[in-house]
Write an enzyme that holds these catalytic residues in place. Structure first.
Site, PDB file in Angstrom:
ATOM      1  N   HIS A  89       3.705   1.600  -1.650  1.00  0.00           N
ATOM      2  CA  HIS A  89       3.917   2.092  -3.021  1.00  0.00           C
ATOM      3  C   HIS A  89       2.830   2.609  -3.774  1.00  0.00           C
ATOM      4  O   HIS A  89       2.823   3.537  -4.575  1.00  0.00           O
ATOM      5  CB  HIS A  89       4.437   0.792  -3.618  1.00  0.00           C
ATOM      6  CG  HIS A  89       5.876   0.191  -3.123  1.00  0.00           C
ATOM      7  ND1 HIS A  89       5.889  -1.019  -2.526  1.00  0.00           N
ATOM      8  CD2 HIS A  89       7.015   0.650  -3.180  1.00  0.00           C
ATOM      9  CE1 HIS A  89       7.090  -1.156  -2.286  1.00  0.00           C
ATOM     10  NE2 HIS A  89       8.093  -0.243  -2.553  1.00  0.00           N
ATOM     11  N   GLU A 129       0.990  -1.165  -0.025  1.00  0.00           N
ATOM     12  CA  GLU A 129      -0.022   0.069  -0.103  1.00  0.00           C
ATOM     13  C   GLU A 129       0.810   1.296   0.034  1.00  0.00           C
ATOM     14  O   GLU A 129       0.426   2.231  -0.599  1.00  0.00           O
ATOM     15  CB  GLU A 129      -0.702   0.085   1.327  1.00  0.00           C
ATOM     16  CG  GLU A 129      -2.216  -0.852   1.102  1.00  0.00           C
ATOM     17  CD  GLU A 129      -3.005  -0.576   0.034  1.00  0.00           C
ATOM     18  OE1 GLU A 129      -3.112   0.796  -0.377  1.00  0.00           O
ATOM     19  OE2 GLU A 129      -3.850  -1.614  -0.655  1.00  0.00           O
TER      20      GLU A 129
END
Ligand code: PAF
Length: 285
Positions: free
Chosen positions: A36, A34
């Site tokens: 990234h 999440e």
């Protein structure tokens, strides 16, 4: 679209540039989570086209670090990137990035070496040469993709500060966008290396965010003496925690402080189950 070669990325980006489209780059080593995805979402909001690089960069790992076991999950990464509407995932081989047969050492390869003052502290102290490897690959990615914007997470605060410094010192025409740390509900900062932790280890790892939150709340209550703020950490530590550093420095240039102020950042690195974890917090948002 998945692309493995420099020439293909260049071709695609050149065609976008001819149409005056803005290009965003999200450099990653894959194993996307999440954190990234928040960078990718920000890139999608900011730019017409988004490239995600997915490359476990050998030259930023020390000889005793986790290069071989670093999670490689390109198929899952591709699915996540497709869902976010990423235009290109650039996943080169090491040979494509560094020329087949080339010895990856600074007596044969041109490296970017950030200033001593920025690397001889925090993570750079134990990870000697790490930021040379990071800056070298990031500058290569900037030259390959020629993005208008590049997106990095505050989780790797020293990395972003060093990359901004490189971009400024070397006049690289890219705008660096720093995005906030993404945390699990428990407070644990997301990291690809969390995959190495057992369930108990994940609980023990909460100590990083607890220490940082407590430092911020002491600062909010008026404690500014850095030694006193650092001292507060010891109440949280036990024999499951192997502390590497806890520092409070200037958030723009990493200068040490005696008194914390609104531009200070507290950073911590410690090992749990022999997994090296980092986290940080701004003392004033
Ligand atoms: O933060 C990372 O994942 C890496 O250091 C980066 C910026 C992708 C360079 O390999």
């Amino acid at each position: 679209m998945l692309i493995h070669t420099v020439n293909e990325v260049r071709e695609a980006v050149n065609s976008w540039k001819k149409e005056n489209l803005t290009v965003g780059l999200v450099p990653t080593m894959g194993a996307l989570h999440e954190g990234h995805l928040s960078l990718i979402k920000k890139a999608k909001e900011t730019c017409d086209r988004v490239v995600v690089s997915d490359f476990v960069n050998p030259i930023q790992f020390g000889p005793s670090e986790d290069f071989d076991k670093y999670p490689r999950t390109l198929n899952e990464d591709m699915k996540l990137c497709d869902n976010e509407g990423v235009d290109i995932v650039f996943a080169p081989s090491a040979d494509e990035m560094y020329q087949k047969g080339q010895r990856l050492s600074n007596d044969t390869l041109t490296y970017v070496c950030p200033p001593f003052f920025y690397v001889n502290t925090l993570c750079g102290k134990s990870r000697v040469g790490h930021f040379d490897g990071v800056c070298t690959v990031v500058l290569k990615l900037f030259n390959i993709v020629q993005p208008d914007y590049a997106f990095f997470g505050q989780k790797d605060a020293q990395q972003v500060i060093i990359i901004k410094k490189m971009v400024n010192d070397l006049n690289v025409p890219v705008k660096i966008i720093q995005c906030p740390i993404v945390r699990e509900a428990s407070g644990l900062a997301l990291s690809s290396r969390n995959k190495y932790l057992s369930e108990d280890g994940k609980k023990d790892a909460l100590v990083l965010s607890k220490i940082l939150k407590n430092i911020k709340s002491c600062y909010d209550k008026g404690v500014t003496d850095v030694a006193a703020l650092k001292e507060t950490a010891y109440g949280f530590l036990n024999d499951k925690h192997d502390m590497e550093y806890l520092e409070i420095v200037d958030r723009d240039n990493l200068e040490n402080k005696i008194k914390a102020d609104d531009n200070s950042i507290a950073l911590i690195a410690l090992r749990v189950e022999n997994v090296r974890l980092i986290d940080n917090i701004y003392l004033k948002d």
